[in-house]
Write an enzyme that holds these catalytic residues in place. Structure first.
Site, PDB file in Angstrom:
ATOM      1  N   HIS A  69       0.860  -1.186   0.000  1.00 50.77           N
ATOM      2  CA  HIS A  69       0.000   0.000   0.000  1.00 50.77           C
ATOM      3  C   HIS A  69       0.894   1.233   0.000  1.00 50.77           C
ATOM      4  CE1 HIS A  69      -3.207   2.775   0.965  1.00 50.77           C
ATOM      5  NE2 HIS A  69      -4.069   1.791   0.812  1.00 50.77           N
ATOM      6  N   ARG A  85      -2.433   1.077  -7.447  1.00 52.65           N
ATOM      7  CA  ARG A  85      -1.716   1.111  -6.177  1.00 52.65           C
ATOM      8  C   ARG A  85      -0.221   0.825  -6.311  1.00 52.65           C
ATOM      9  NH1 ARG A  85      -5.061  -2.001  -1.700  1.00 52.65           N
ATOM     10  NH2 ARG A  85      -6.403  -0.190  -1.801  1.00 52.65           N
ATOM     11  N   HIS A 139       0.740  -4.969   2.300  1.00 48.40           N
ATOM     12  CA  HIS A 139      -0.689  -4.780   2.566  1.00 48.40           C
ATOM     13  C   HIS A 139      -1.516  -6.038   2.318  1.00 48.40           C
ATOM     14  CE1 HIS A 139      -4.392  -2.557   2.999  1.00 48.40           C
ATOM     15  NE2 HIS A 139      -4.760  -2.804   1.758  1.00 48.40           N
TER      16      HIS A 139
END
Ligand code: SIN
Length: 512
Positions: free
Chosen positions: A240, A284, A338
């Site tokens: 992330h 992302r 993440h």
């Protein structure tokens, strides 16, 4: 990976249940609920002692719906995955999404999702979503879903929730899984089940910075792999872009950027438009690498939340900022592990390659995410696959077979051994299997991890302790990641192979 580390002693003492669920996040709760609705007696084991030990509780952004447009969500999922998501798996997700949310979250649990001033559900948006379709409770959605869900299954007459209990080994015979050995007794306690559902979550503890709880040690993946189950796509680990860059990192949800927060570099400049046409809402992995590049070039990156009503609209995140002493509108951020897109290979009902073994949630690889996951689809995947697997796992009688009896010759575990080896494992993963990878570096990581696993195996042969099994599970899972990353030389999704990434890197950390 077929080696096992247990002794050859066996036992048939133990208890039985129709369906055994291991893990207490949204996927485990959903599996337990649907098996119980089918009339099965369910035992849900969790090593957690509080809801916050499950990654679901830490999920912020929300849970995607389709808002009656499954095709549009399907297109976004496949685009975010770089075209690698399995279309049939995505169909399963999008075609069951709205019914699952309506049935469990709205009708059964009555989750108070945020509403607009007019009293309609307030749908938000995150990176790579073409529509506002994400249900949320400010940006603390996981907590608001999981706590009532756990309460609900705990109160269910057919479900027993047993906390602070870890599964150590699967009980197998002739390709079929018959339950687990738990750590309730010093030499392990067999729990026999008609079917076993692994819902053990992700792998955050393999990295020094993660948005997962500390106990995300890859337990289900390692146990399944050691029992011979197929495990796939382990190189696809999502980092992330915006976790707090400081002690005790925490997630700064993409929802903040979805609603207008801006990334700025150490010179105070916006930079994402230089990297991608979608700017701050680019995929992302692109944002994570851009943040890392700007941190290196300009010293830091901050998330500027001044365009938002930050305190009022995101109270849970604002509180975390206050707890860390962060003042003002600029929060220092850095990428952080993440989500694992790969895992135990399962079909559209969560069935693994081993008979009577199911896997759901982050430990499973359904094919929905391919090489990269669209935001706010993990809670949804856990819910949909949990319900489907729990339903399918009913109707089998437990068989009593010989189960491994573990040795516990030295119950005084030198805690230092586990802690030191964990640190070494994390250093290796951070350095060589992070955001950018290089084939030579991956090979070095594999060598370090193989040695580490050898040491852990030697230790675990005569001692039974949860920390040791977590370390064993983490090292097995890390090796699976290294192997998959080494075999895939192509940059795709969140597996980024930088041709020259290794040239400036230091030697691997010393072995001890
Ligand atoms: C976030 O809130 O940014 C994370 C959402 C997700 O990973 O699905």
């Amino acid at each position: 990976m077929t080696e096992t580390t247990t002794s050859t002693a066996t036992t048939t003492d133990g208890e039985t249940t129709d369906v055994l669920v291991v893990g207490s996040g949204i996927a485990g709760c959903a599996a337990a609920l649907s098996a119980a609705r089918e009339g099965a007696d369910v035992l849900l084991l969790t090593k957690a002692t509080k809801p916050a030990d499950a990654s679901t509780d830490w999920a912020q952004g929300g849970i995607s719906t389709t808002r009656n447009d499954p095709e549009s969500l399907k297109e976004d999922i496949i685009a975010a995955s770089d075209g690698t998501a399995d279309p049939a798996a995505v169909d399963t997700l999008v075609n069951h999404a709205d019914d699952a949310v309506e049935d469990v979250l709205i009708d059964t649990l009555e989750i108070d999702f945020d509403e607009t001033a007019d009293g309609d559900l307030d749908y938000t948006r995150e990176a790579a979503h073409s529509e506002f379709r994400i249900l949320h409770v400010d940006a603390a959605t996981g907590t608001h879903i999981l706590r009532p869900f756990l309460q609900h299954v705990d109160n269910h007459e057919r479900i027993e929730v047993r906390q602070d209990t870890a599964a150590l080994e699967l009980i197998t015979a002739e390709g079929r899984v018959h339950g687990v050995v738990s750590d309730e007794e010093p030499t392990g306690k067999p729990i026999y089940a008609g079917a076993t559902v692994l819902a053990t979550g992700g792998i955050g503890a393999l990295y020094s910075r993660s948005t997962n709880p500390d106990d995300a040690t890859g337990d289900g993946i390692a146990m399944a792999a050691l029992a011979g189950a197929d495990v796939t796509d382990m190189e696809y680990i999502q980092f992330h872009p915006t976790a707090y860059d400081g002690e005790d990192p925490f997630l700064l949800s993409e929802a903040l950027r979805g609603e207008g927060a801006i990334l700025r570099n150490g010179d105070g400049e916006r930079f994402m438009d230089d990297y991608h046409s979608q700017g701050d809402l680019a995929p992302r992995d692109v944002v994570a690498r851009a943040v890392e590049a700007e941190r290196e070039a300009t010293g830091e990156v901050v998330l500027d939340v001044s365009p938002l009503e930050f305190e009022a609209d995101y109270p849970a995140i604002a509180e975390k900022c206050r707890d860390r002493g962060i003042e003002g509108d600029e929060i220092p951020v850095a990428p952080s592990e993440h989500f694992l897109c790969g895992g135990i290979d399962v079909d559209d009902r969560g069935r693994t390659s081993l008979d009577r073994l199911y896997a759901v949630g982050e430990c499973a690889r359904t094919g929905v995410h391919g090489a990269n996951r669209l935001a706010s689809t993990s809670l949804l995947e856990g819910l949909v696959w949990g319900l489907r697997a729990g339903d399918d796992a009913t109707g089998f009688d437990p068989d009593i077979v010989e189960a491994p009896e573990l040795l516990n010759r030295d119950p005084d575990l030198p805690a230092r051994f586990a802690a030191e080896k964990f640190t070494r494992l994390q250093q290796t993963m951070d350095e060589y299997l992070g955001l950018e990878r290089d084939p030579d570096e991956i090979a070095r990581a594999s060598a370090v991890l193989r040695r580490l696993k050898g040491e852990v195996d030697a230790y675990i042969r005569t001692r039974t302790a949860r920390e040791l099994y977590e370390l064993r599970n983490a090292s097995v899972t890390a090796l699976l990641i290294a192997r998959a990353a080494g075999e895939n030389t192509e940059s795709i999704g969140c597996h980024y192979v930088a041709a020259d990434a290794g040239e400036s890197m230091a030697e691997p950390p010393a072995d001890d």
